[in-house]
Design a protein around this motif. Structure first.
Motif, PDB file in Angstrom:
ATOM      1  N   UNK A  28     -81.468-102.108 -81.141  1.00 50.18           N
ATOM      2  CA  UNK A  28     -81.193-102.568 -79.575  1.00 50.18           C
ATOM      3  C   UNK A  28     -82.579-103.259 -79.455  1.00 50.18           C
ATOM      4  N   UNK A  73     -88.501-106.660 -79.318  1.00 48.07           N
ATOM      5  CA  UNK A  73     -89.412-106.024 -78.746  1.00 48.07           C
ATOM      6  C   UNK A  73     -90.286-105.301 -79.446  1.00 48.07           C
ATOM      7  N   UNK A  75     -93.350-103.888 -78.452  1.00 45.98           N
ATOM      8  CA  UNK A  75     -94.042-102.603 -77.653  1.00 45.98           C
ATOM      9  C   UNK A  75     -93.409-102.704 -76.308  1.00 45.98           C
ATOM     10  N   UNK A  76     -93.572-101.982 -75.575  1.00 50.00           N
ATOM     11  CA  UNK A  76     -93.659-102.131 -73.881  1.00 50.00           C
ATOM     12  C   UNK A  76     -94.121-103.255 -73.699  1.00 50.00           C
ATOM     13  N   UNK A  77     -93.584-104.160 -72.993  1.00 52.04           N
ATOM     14  CA  UNK A  77     -93.915-105.332 -72.286  1.00 52.04           C
ATOM     15  C   UNK A  77     -94.337-106.441 -73.348  1.00 52.04           C
ATOM     16  N   UNK A 109     -96.260-109.129 -70.856  1.00 51.68           N
ATOM     17  CA  UNK A 109     -95.812-109.021 -69.362  1.00 51.68           C
ATOM     18  C   UNK A 109     -97.190-108.185 -68.770  1.00 51.68           C
ATOM     19  N   UNK A 112     -95.628-107.141 -62.967  1.00 50.08           N
ATOM     20  CA  UNK A 112     -94.066-107.595 -62.462  1.00 50.08           C
ATOM     21  C   UNK A 112     -94.552-109.092 -62.311  1.00 50.08           C
ATOM     22  N   UNK A 115     -97.099-113.251 -66.754  1.00 55.09           N
ATOM     23  CA  UNK A 115     -96.822-113.083 -68.089  1.00 55.09           C
ATOM     24  C   UNK A 115     -97.598-114.126 -68.862  1.00 55.09           C
TER      25      UNK A 115
ATOM     26  N   UNK B  54     -85.700-112.326 -63.352  1.00 51.94           N
ATOM     27  CA  UNK B  54     -86.996-112.865 -62.519  1.00 51.94           C
ATOM     28  C   UNK B  54     -88.075-111.551 -62.349  1.00 51.94           C
ATOM     29  N   UNK B  55     -87.332-110.359 -62.583  1.00 53.21           N
ATOM     30  CA  UNK B  55     -88.135-109.200 -62.191  1.00 53.21           C
ATOM     31  C   UNK B  55     -88.113-108.232 -63.562  1.00 53.21           C
ATOM     32  N   UNK B  56     -89.039-108.211 -64.477  1.00 52.28           N
ATOM     33  CA  UNK B  56     -89.099-107.706 -65.661  1.00 52.28           C
ATOM     34  C   UNK B  56     -89.354-106.217 -65.559  1.00 52.28           C
ATOM     35  N   UNK B  57     -90.397-105.792 -64.572  1.00 49.10           N
ATOM     36  CA  UNK B  57     -90.574-104.292 -64.451  1.00 49.10           C
ATOM     37  C   UNK B  57     -90.151-103.817 -62.910  1.00 49.10           C
ATOM     38  N   UNK B  58     -90.067-102.459 -63.126  1.00 44.45           N
ATOM     39  CA  UNK B  58     -89.618-101.777 -61.979  1.00 44.45           C
ATOM     40  C   UNK B  58     -90.351-101.827 -60.827  1.00 44.45           C
ATOM     41  N   UNK B  64     -91.035-101.212 -67.925  1.00 38.75           N
ATOM     42  CA  UNK B  64     -90.129-102.458 -68.217  1.00 38.75           C
ATOM     43  C   UNK B  64     -88.597-102.096 -68.195  1.00 38.75           C
ATOM     44  N   UNK B 106     -85.171-112.262 -71.667  1.00 37.09           N
ATOM     45  CA  UNK B 106     -84.233-111.521 -72.615  1.00 37.09           C
ATOM     46  C   UNK B 106     -82.902-111.417 -71.394  1.00 37.09           C
ATOM     47  N   UNK B 109     -78.645-106.381 -72.057  1.00 37.68           N
ATOM     48  CA  UNK B 109     -77.997-106.005 -73.166  1.00 37.68           C
ATOM     49  C   UNK B 109     -76.479-105.425 -72.804  1.00 37.68           C
TER      50      UNK B 109
END
Lengths: 416, 168
Positions: A28, A73, A75-77, A109, A112, A115, B54-58, B64, B106, B109
């Motif tokens: 995944x 991926x 790691x996170x971000x 990232x 929000x 980046x 356009x919004x990757x994080x909550x 993420x 990305x 999924x």
């Protein structure tokens, strides 16, 4: 100069190492995709060729390309992206279908809206510069040549970093990208090195309208073997008159700052879309110059699975205009007949300069048809008209060419 | 942000929406997240940005986001994108080809079915997905309910058509 290259090579090794040494990552965490284009084209007039298309027969390489894209991926971000593309026609010295690394970067990232990316990336000159090889992502057979010109092909990717800010303000969506890096390419007998490349672009969208402005500064070294010899001959003639030193300087393309500016606009209203872009390339320094400007306007209207479109555009290349004036002036100082070597050289220089000073207009009509949800077929007829006795962006094969010709192309574009 | 609020607010919204739109012939769409996702509400604008990439994080939590898509052939897939982004399959595909191959990020999924969508959302605290509101399961939490009625688009939907039309 060699230090950043070395650093990038090292960085590339680390990134590739990460890619191959992380089998433990779950499925995944990785996504794989790709694209392919198969093209066929022919020029109407056998006096001209464009890419590998000629008037002799249909040929199939020029618009054909295959690409593989992987994203993982870490790691996170934090993610890594890789894209390898194999093209049937390259404007630089890369062999036909030799795979090239177009993207290899780490992306992080910060929050929000912010980046950062580090590695190899496509140079975002124009609206579609980053997906020029992905035919499925635009309506045309290829992005309009008057703006997406072969002139820029050697600058298509760079090694460095960028920072992106993606946000909303009132009812505007705003994308800001700032970048810095370097690139090195060879094309024909040209070796081009850019360091640094700095700039950015701002895209603002409000409702149906998108506006984009881009500005990039490149400190460029261009090495042309043939010019080196000419430069030293002119340099030697400087003892006759200092004007020849100026002509010699105009052959030296070292350490020149170029400014790339572009403005793009897109208006989409239901099935209708109007797209236009204009660009300007200026050498900000004295001496050797290769300035260019151009524009296109494209109109499309979708009718079910068909999207007919038409495009009009113009491209102008101004090569070493100052050198031409200086050489003409030199005939008053040293008339023809005194030094045979100098006479020959001046005649050659003038021929080269006039060959590279050109203007072209193009008109294109075409249609895109959606064969499947991920497969489209396009057919396009493009009419070229050349000014000043030049052959524009086409190559002239024979002397008795007319001042116009056309190119017919079909292409199948797939994404998976 | 207590668990009590987290549970009751969406429930109230759900009930209110169901009452309002019970006359609609088409199925409503539920936006679902993991039960432990701390987010209590989501605007339609944010939802749009999530599925456009356009919004990757909550918002609020900074976690993420892992968006999930049903297969393209699934009716809820088409309904969802028409309702949220005013994009049909062709425009969406072209936008996504541009988005992905220009290295912007990305894509969602895939989940092969409604059941797999529910399972994937129930196993990942960062996941967000969509299902026919009639098929919502206890394994997930519903953040938002969208009405789908493509036969009779509201006038404001028509007017806003260009808003999401970032298709190149």
């Amino acid at each position: 100069m060699s230090k950043p290259n070395h650093l990038f090579t090292k960085g590339k090794r680390i990134l590739l190492g990460l890619l191959v040494s992380t089998p433990a990552l779950a499925g995944d965490d990785w996504s794989f995709s790709g694209f392919a284009s198969l093209g066929a084209g022919r020029v109407e007039d056998s006096a001209y060729t464009y890419m590998d298309y000629s008037g002799e027969e249909w040929s199939y390489e020029s618009d054909s390309a295959f690409g593989l894209h992987a994203r993982g991926n870490l790691a996170e971000r934090l993610s890594v992206t890789l894209q390898v593309v194999s093209r049937g026609h390259n404007w630089d010295d890369t062999a036909e279908f030799e795979p090239e690394l177009d993207w290899l970067f780490l992306s992080y990232q910060l929050d929000s809206e912010w980046r950062v990316r580090l590695g190899r990336m496509r140079t975002p000159h124009y609206l579609y510069s980053e997906t020029v090889d992905v035919g499925y992502s635009y309506v045309w057979v290829r992005p309009p040549v008057d703006v997406y010109s072969p002139l820029l092909a050697p600058f298509s990717n760079f090694d460095g970093f960028d920072v992106a800010w993606i946000t909303d303000w009132r009812d505007l969506t705003i994308d800001l990208q700032l970048l810095a890096g370097h690139m090195e390419r060879s094309r024909d007998s040209l070796n081009i090195e850019v360091e640094p490349m700095v700039g950015g672009n701002l895209t603002v969208q409000k409702g149906e309208v998108t506006l984009r402005y881009g500005l990039i500064f490149d400190r460029t070294d261009i090495e042309v073997d043939a010019y080196k010899e000419a430069e030293s001959t002119y340099r030697a003639a400087a003892s006759i008159d200092p004007l020849f030193a100026e002509i010699a300087d105009a052959h030296s393309a070292d350490d020149a700052w170029y400014r790339y500016q572009t403005l793009g606009a897109r208006w989409e209203h239901g099935d209708f879309a109007l797209i236009g872009e204009v660009f300007d390339i200026q050498n900000l320094d004295e001496g050797y110059t290769n300035n260019a400007n151009g524009w296109y306007t494209s109109l499309q209207y979708r009718l079910g699975k068909f999207t007919p479109y038409c495009v009009a555009g113009q491209f102008t290349d101004n090569f070493n205009e100052e050198m031409e004036d200086d050489i003409q002036a030199s005939y008053a100082i040293v008339p023809v007949g005194y030094y045979a070597a100098l006479d020959n050289l001046r005649a050659t220089s003038l021929a080269v300069v006039s060959g590279l000073n050109y203007e072209q207009n193009t008109w294109t009509v075409g249609v895109r048809y959606e064969l499947l949800s991920n497969l489209s077929l396009k057919g396009e007829w493009q009419y070229f008209e050349f000014a000043y006795g030049s052959s524009g962006q086409m190559q002239q094969q024979t002397g008795d060419a007319t001042q116009s010709t056309s190119l017919t192309t079909f292409v199948l574009d797939l994404v998976f | 942000m207590t668990g009590h609020t987290a549970r009751t607010v969406p429930l109230l919204i759900l009930l209110a929406l169901l009452q309002l739109w019970s006359g609609s012939a088409r199925a409503d769409i539920a936006i679902i997240v993991h039960p432990q996702n701390p987010l209590t509400n989501l605007t339609e604008e944010d939802l749009k940005k999530i599925f456009l990439g356009r919004l990757p994080l909550f918002p609020q939590t900074g976690q993420e986001i892992h968006p999930l898509d049903l297969p393209e052939e699934h009716t809820t897939f088409a309904d969802f994108y028409r309702r949220v982004l005013q994009l049909d399959g062709t425009k969406l595909k072209r936008y996504r080809a541009y988005y992905l191959f220009s290295g912007r990020g990305r894509l969602p999924a895939g989940a092969n079915s409604v059941v797999e969508m529910i399972r994937k959302v129930s196993e990942d605290t960062a996941a967000i997905g969509y299902v026919d509101a009639a098929h919502v399961s206890d394994k997930t939490r519903t953040l938002l309910i969208l009405r789908t009625n493509p036969e009779a688009p509201r006038p404001d939907t028509q007017a806003r058509q260009g808003k999401a039309a970032t298709t190149p």
